[in-house]
Design a protein around this motif. Structure first.
Motif, PDB file in Angstrom:
ATOM      1  N   SER A 197      33.576  68.434  39.051  1.00 39.59           N
ATOM      2  CA  SER A 197      34.063  67.315  39.869  1.00 39.59           C
ATOM      3  C   SER A 197      34.487  67.865  41.224  1.00 39.59           C
ATOM      4  O   SER A 197      35.424  68.649  41.327  1.00 39.59           O
ATOM      5  N   GLU A 198      33.810  67.452  42.262  1.00 39.49           N
ATOM      6  CA  GLU A 198      34.029  68.027  43.586  1.00 39.49           C
ATOM      7  C   GLU A 198      35.204  67.402  44.324  1.00 39.49           C
ATOM      8  O   GLU A 198      35.862  68.067  45.126  1.00 39.49           O
ATOM      9  N   ASP A 199      35.478  66.123  44.072  1.00 38.61           N
ATOM     10  CA  ASP A 199      36.464  65.403  44.873  1.00 38.61           C
ATOM     11  C   ASP A 199      37.747  65.096  44.121  1.00 38.61           C
ATOM     12  O   ASP A 199      38.560  64.296  44.583  1.00 38.61           O
ATOM     13  N   ALA A 200      37.937  65.679  42.945  1.00 41.45           N
ATOM     14  CA  ALA A 200      39.136  65.393  42.159  1.00 41.45           C
ATOM     15  C   ALA A 200      39.515  66.624  41.360  1.00 41.45           C
ATOM     16  O   ALA A 200      38.697  67.529  41.143  1.00 41.45           O
ATOM     17  N   GLU A 201      40.760  66.646  40.928  1.00 39.54           N
ATOM     18  CA  GLU A 201      41.241  67.740  40.095  1.00 39.54           C
ATOM     19  C   GLU A 201      41.804  67.158  38.809  1.00 39.54           C
ATOM     20  O   GLU A 201      42.793  66.429  38.825  1.00 39.54           O
ATOM     21  N   GLU A 317      37.655  57.567  36.130  1.00 41.18           N
ATOM     22  CA  GLU A 317      38.254  58.176  37.309  1.00 41.18           C
ATOM     23  C   GLU A 317      39.742  57.862  37.361  1.00 41.18           C
ATOM     24  O   GLU A 317      40.559  58.723  37.703  1.00 41.18           O
TER      25      GLU A 317
END
Length: 599
Positions: A197-201, A317
């Motif tokens: 996941s590039e935009d979230a942790e 999400e």
């Protein structure tokens, strides 16, 4: 041999299996373990395994030893079962690695019609997963499950491919997905974070593997179709675990069945779950894991009528923001996801209950339409009561029990020519924190407007029934501090009350009210429900315990409304943990509620 045999059936999510449902919170980890050991399962099997996965390390040593003898692994933070170690062939395709063998009880059929060196049975599975990957990752843009490369020396997964094991499962089971450990748990910095996941942790993403049968000879149906729907369903569990492995079981199963239907709409294997779901409409959509299978129809209703398929991805999400390890935050997660599409949970869920009272594929049903309803295995939900009357009378119904997020269905038979009008009146409610909706459904079949529906929502309503055969009315309830409540109502045949002339939405309450926010305590978002009975500006403000105003909302919309506070002040800065006050005020009304933010 005992360990090998049991590692085939100790699973976290089953594709199919039915047990008498109770709430998971009602049993301890020791009770869950004993139920597995003695085979006395009165909750869904996967729910018992979820409890053990979470709290298994707290078990007494003798019960641990018994579970270890059945294939449980206590070496990691999450208690799980071992991967099969006796599959000596594998084939890679895209992100997937498929393990199989040609010998012993786990062998697949060696038939290889195209002489490509891979058994046809395995080829079929490989092709199925290639198609699944296109829809899940390319079309719907889900994040792929976390890799296991950081610990493959332990379980011999062999690579960062997603591992699918094809072997001889216990009788009756189609397949499963097993969660083993938090993603990237080789470092406390990356623990629980999905590296893809590039935009979230993430904080609770998990590494999983998947198991499928080495044949489906003993199952009814077409084998290729069984493989398709099982693979789509079970692999979506792996996808879900890449966001939050502790999300509520009902939500995981409902969306996994939705996904198999999305992939293979022509197969309709999901219909097997509908009958049970509609037989018990008085149970909440989130009642338990077993009901979750049939609750896929809730998401089908939403994506067919109210929102795009992207809602399913948005749900997961949003699940990143709610830690459901100890508390079920599935409803707040769903509320937040719907809010992203400017939809209110109560409104669309009550609309879902209305649609279930119609089960129509007619265009005249509008937002209540089910395009496939003509092929459903039932015509209506189970009726709470069928009401008849041969003379003018008033009938009272006391102590009607209703669970939050559920509905009751009543049918009034008006075929008798003596019927002129019908009054439905909700009289009493036993909880200030439970909101009720009463909706009548009149289908016109024989009058001047055939094949059309009148849908009226009001606490008290009068309906002209002189030219209709029956009226179905739906009562639903929404509460966040109460599971069950009682109400009373009356039905009047041929009242002198003036007839309702048009369709209108009337709030149940005719008073201002600020209901208890939910969930409380909260750790990411909290939903604040309130009622405005007249056209007057309402100010809703959030204060800290020192009286400083943190955030302000204003509204003039009539009826039952809700807002979601994300724990940030008016400048978008997250506030600290602690007690806060929600205050609702008008020129003539003030009410406050305390809320607790925990981080």
């Amino acid at each position: 041999m005992m360990i090998k045999h049991m590692q085939h059936i100790i699973i976290l999510f089953l594709f199919i299996g039915y047990f008498h449902p109770i709430y998971a919170s009602n049993i301890s980890v020791e009770e869950a373990a004993n139920k597995l050991i003695i085979g006395d399962i009165d909750i869904h099997y996967s729910e018992a395994l979820r409890i053990i996965a979470k709290y298994g390390h707290e078990l007494p040593s003798d019960i641990k030893a018994e579970l270890q003898a059945r294939g449980f692994d206590f070496s990691r933070e999450i208690v799980s079962s071992y991967r099969p170690q006796n599959l000596d062939y594998y084939v890679d395709e895209g992100i997937f690695r498929f393990h199989y063998t040609l010998t012993g009880v786990d062998a697949v059929s060696p038939l290889d019609a195209d002489n490509n060196g891979i058994p046809d049975y395995v080829d079929l599975i490989v092709t199925t997963f290639a198609n699944i990957g296109v829809i899940d990752f390319t079309d719907m843009e889900f994040v792929r499950p976390p890799g296991d490369g950081w610990y493959t020396q332990i379980d011999d997964g062999g690579s960062d491919h997603y591992d699918v094991y094809i072997f001889n499962l216990e009788t009756g089971y189609y397949g499963y997905v097993q969660a083993e450990d938090y993603a990237q748990n080789n470092s406390p910095i990356t623990r629980g974070d999905n590296e893809f996941s590039e935009d979230a942790e993430e904080e609770r993403a998990m590494v999983t593997f998947m198991a499928l049968r080495n044949n489906y000879d003993d199952f009814s149906g077409v084998e290729s179709e069984i493989i398709e729907v099982t693979s789509a369903h079970e692999f979506f569990h792996a996808v879900q675990y890449g966001y939050d492995g502790w999300e509520a079981g009902w939500l995981l199963e409902a969306t996994a069945v939705w996904m198999e239907e999305h992939h293979y709409d022509n197969i309709n294997d999901c219909y097997q779950f509908l009958q049970e779901f509609f037989n018990e409409p008085y149970l909440a959509i989130n009642y338990d894991v077993n009901r979750g299978y049939g609750a896929y129809i809730y998401f089908s209703y939403l994506t067919d009528n109210r929102v795009s398929n992207d809602l399913i991805r948005t749900v997961f999400e949003r699940s990143r923001e709610y830690n459901s390890y100890d508390v079920d935050y599935s409803i707040p997660t769903l509320m937040a996801a719907l809010n992203d599409y400017n939809l209110d949970f109560e409104t669309v869920t009550h609309d879902f209950f209305i649609a279930n009272g119609m089960l129509s594929n007619s265009d005249s049903a509008g937002i209540y339409q089910y395009s496939e309803s003509s092929t459903f295995p039932m015509d209506l939900p189970t009726l709470e009561q069928t009401i008849t009357a041969s003379s003018d009378t008033t009938m009272y119904y006391y102590n009607q029990m209703l669970e939050t997020f559920s509905a009751l269905y009543y049918l009034v038979d008006t075929q008798d020519s003596t019927w002129n009008n019908l009054v439905i009146d909700l009289l009493t409610q036993d909880s200030d924190n439970m909101r009720y909706y009463v909706t009548s459904i009149v289908e016109h079949k024989n009058d001047s407007t055939p094949n059309t529906f009148d849908v009226l929502t009001a606490q008290t309503q009068t309906i002209d029934v002189s030219s209709v055969d029956s009226v179905i009315f739906v009562i639903s309830a929404f509460g966040y501090d109460t599971i069950n409540s009682e109400f009373s109502m009356r039905i009047i045949k041929n009242s002198s009350v003036e007839l309702a002339s048009d369709m209108e939405l009337i709030p149940i309450s005719n008073q201002y009210s600020l209901n208890n926010p939910y969930p409380n305590p909260f750790n990411a978002h909290i939903t604040i429900h309130y009622t405005i009975p007249m056209n007057q500006p309402v100010d809703i403000a959030i204060y800290d315990i020192l009286g400083n105003k943190i955030r302000r909302f204003q509204s003039e919309q009539l009826g039952m409304q809700s807002i979601i506070w994300n724990g940030k002040d008016q400048y978008g800065i997250p506030v600290s943990s602690g007690m806060y006050i929600v205050n609702m005020s008008t020129d003539s009304f003030t009410q406050a509620r305390r809320i607790l933010l925990l981080k």
